[in-house]
Design an enzyme around this catalytic site. Structure first.
Site, short mmCIF file in Angstrom:
data_model
loop_
_atom_site.label_atom_id
_atom_site.label_comp_id
_atom_site.label_asym_id
_atom_site.label_seq_id
_atom_site.Cartn_x
_atom_site.Cartn_y
_atom_site.Cartn_z
N LYS A 99 6.30 -7.42 6.51
CA LYS A 99 6.19 -6.57 7.91
C LYS A 99 5.76 -8.63 8.17
O LYS A 99 5.09 -9.17 7.18
CB LYS A 99 5.32 -5.42 8.24
N CYS A 157 0.81 -1.12 0.33
CA CYS A 157 -0.58 0.10 -0.08
C CYS A 157 0.77 1.48 0.18
O CYS A 157 0.27 2.10 -1.05
CB CYS A 157 -0.78 0.35 1.37
#
Ligand SMILES: NC(=O)c1ccc[n+]([C@@H]2O[C@H](COP(=O)([O-])OP(=O)(O)OC[C@H]3O[C@@H](n4cnc5c(N)ncnc54)[C@H](O)[C@@H]3O)[C@@H](O)[C@H]2O)c1
Length: 439
Positions: free
Chosen positions: A324, A263
């Site tokens: 992540k 994103c």
């Protein structure tokens, strides 16, 4: 309520499963037949904690199903969500809206009765107007309201985020659409999640503004980390010291190798492009993007300098490849430019990631030796680099680690270890934004 979710990726699948869990009847549609076949056979195509159970329960309760055929589910739906991808367009960085517009055409051909068409994909301001124009052009008789409802979930904590959002942003001025959206989200509304109704274009802007702001916060603390290293400060304490101020807030102040993921990189770029097109350039965001881009290779130089400046023919072990923890998503992961830079510098790279290796093979095939666990990864390495802060990397057996490495050098790009414990275990250790221990 009956819901059709167009696009069954990270957002579509999680949103669809959560809406089904609220009691709605949801059909998730995707063009990717393999993905749909996998879901129909009970396999979850992505790694997202808790999603397998949520999907299984709702399929069993007959509130959730999967198909490649859009027409039937859209015809029956009270609300049709567009949750297809909006990647960066090759060449200019604008959001590629072709998937959104194609699905708008298909939806237009299939709607029947009053239907709310909801854009959940992250789209530039004005996209809802174009979706509405496409639908009206394709089906002048269609009774639709086009609504913006951007999604704020985070991969790795997606179900929790969807079910306990800080807010639900709904862009519409249509009274009937407002009622449908309120009914859809009623369980959350009862839980006191604020529904923020606004104009459609404003809702579209809110999503980009939120991501650009968070990217700015990360980049701010990353630059402060560099300053800390030069002047002898500790960026974690700076972050804590400013984060306790409620006006600033403690989140997104963890210094690291630069933001990545599916994103922030594409959304910051797309927002910059929209702003430039309207002659209202967002110079802060432009700088954030530039600073963040440069950071990835700077991290490779940092590792090189921990090895005396030259990594040719040295072996570097990389722990963590996904952007992540708790996801298998490799889109724009910082590990990609990092590994590429190590290769450019002539190093050999070994890597391990708990969930992302299948995806990583697409981006890094030939550039790294994939390993079965952290210790295997560290075997014979001249330096170990922690790139993603997976929980299982936080409590490594340091003695075992040291015994398998060629040189006990650790560069911790996520600051998950303390310098003193690493030094006690015999490592030459460096983190981010923490000056070397004073003599
Ligand atoms: N991933 C996140 O964490 C996140 C969070 C918030 C918002 N978003 C936004 O949500 C949108 C979707 O992101 P994602 O990560 O879920 O993408 P994704 O790539 O995982 O999934 C998109 C899916 O849409 C399908 N698709 C494309 N065109 C289609 C069509 N015409 N009909 C049916 N299916 C079609 C693709 O096959 C794919 O499975 C993007 O705009 C993204 O920016 C993503």
């Amino acid at each position: 309520m009956r819901v059709a979710m167009i696009g069954t990726g990270y957002v579509g699948l999680v949103s669809g499963a959560c809406f089904a869990d609220f009691g709605h009847t949801v059909t998730c549609v995707d063009k990717d037949a393999r993905k749909i076949e996998a879901l129909q056979a009970g396999h979850i195509p992505i790694f997202e904690p808790g999603l397998d159970r949520l999907v299984e329960t709702n399929v069993r309760e007959k509130r959730l199903d999967f198909t490649t055929e859009l027409t039937g589910p859209v015809g029956e739906a009270d609300a049709v969500f567009i949750a297809v991808g909006t990647p960066s367009r090759r060449g200019d960085g604008h959001a590629d809206l072709s998937y959104v517009y194609n699905s708008a055409r298909e939806i237009a051909a299939a709607v029947s009765g009053f239907t709310v068409v909801v854009t959940k994909s992250t789209v530039p301001v004005g996209t809802g107007d174009e979706v509405e124009r496409i639908i009206r052009e394709t089906r002048p008789d269609a009774d639709v309201a086009v609504v913006s409802n951007p999604e704020f979930l985070r991969e790795g904590a997606a179900i929790r985020d969807f079910k306990h959002p800080d807010r639900i942003v709904i862009g519409t001025t249509d009274e009937r659409a407002r009622q449908v959206m309120t009914d859809l989200y009623r369980p959350l509304y009862l839980n006191q999640a604020p529904l923020l109704f606004t104009q459609r274009g404003t809702a579209e802007l809110i999503k980009y503004a939120a991501n650009a702001f968070l990217a700015t916060k990360i980049t701010f603390i990353n630059e402060l980390a560099d300053l800390c290293e030069k002047v002898g400060g500790d960026v974690q304490e700076v972050a804590r010291g400013i984060g306790l101020d409620n006006r600033i807030g403690a989140k997104f102040l963890h210094a690291g190798p630069g933001y990545g993921g599916s994103c922030f990189p594409k959304d910051t770029l797309a927002l910059i492009k929209t702003a430039q097109d309207h002659e209202a350039p967002l110079r802060i965001v432009e700088t954030v993007v530039a600073v963040n881009d440069q950071r990835k290779r700077a991290m490779a130089r940092k590792v090189a300098s921990a090895l005396g400046g030259n990594v040719r023919d040295k072996t570097i072990a990389v722990l963590g490849l996904t952007f992540k923890p708790n996801t298998d998503d490799m889109r724009d992961a910082p590990s990609i430019p990092l590994v590429t830079a190590f290769n450019d510098m002539g190093a050999k790279v070994r890597a391990y990631d708990p969930a992302g290796m299948e995806q990583a093979k697409r981006d890094l095939d030939g550039l790294v030796t994939f390993c079965g666990n952290a210790y295997e990864c560290a075997e014979g390495a001249d330096a170990l680099v922690i790139v993603t802060e997976w929980e299982q990397f936080r409590a490594l057996d340091l003695h075992r680690l040291r015994s398998v490495m060629n040189r006990p050098v650790v560069v911790d790009l996520r600051n998950i270890y303390r310098a003193d414990e690493m030094e006690r275990a015999g490592f030459t250790y460096s983190g981010i934004g923490r000056a070397p221990a004073e003599a």
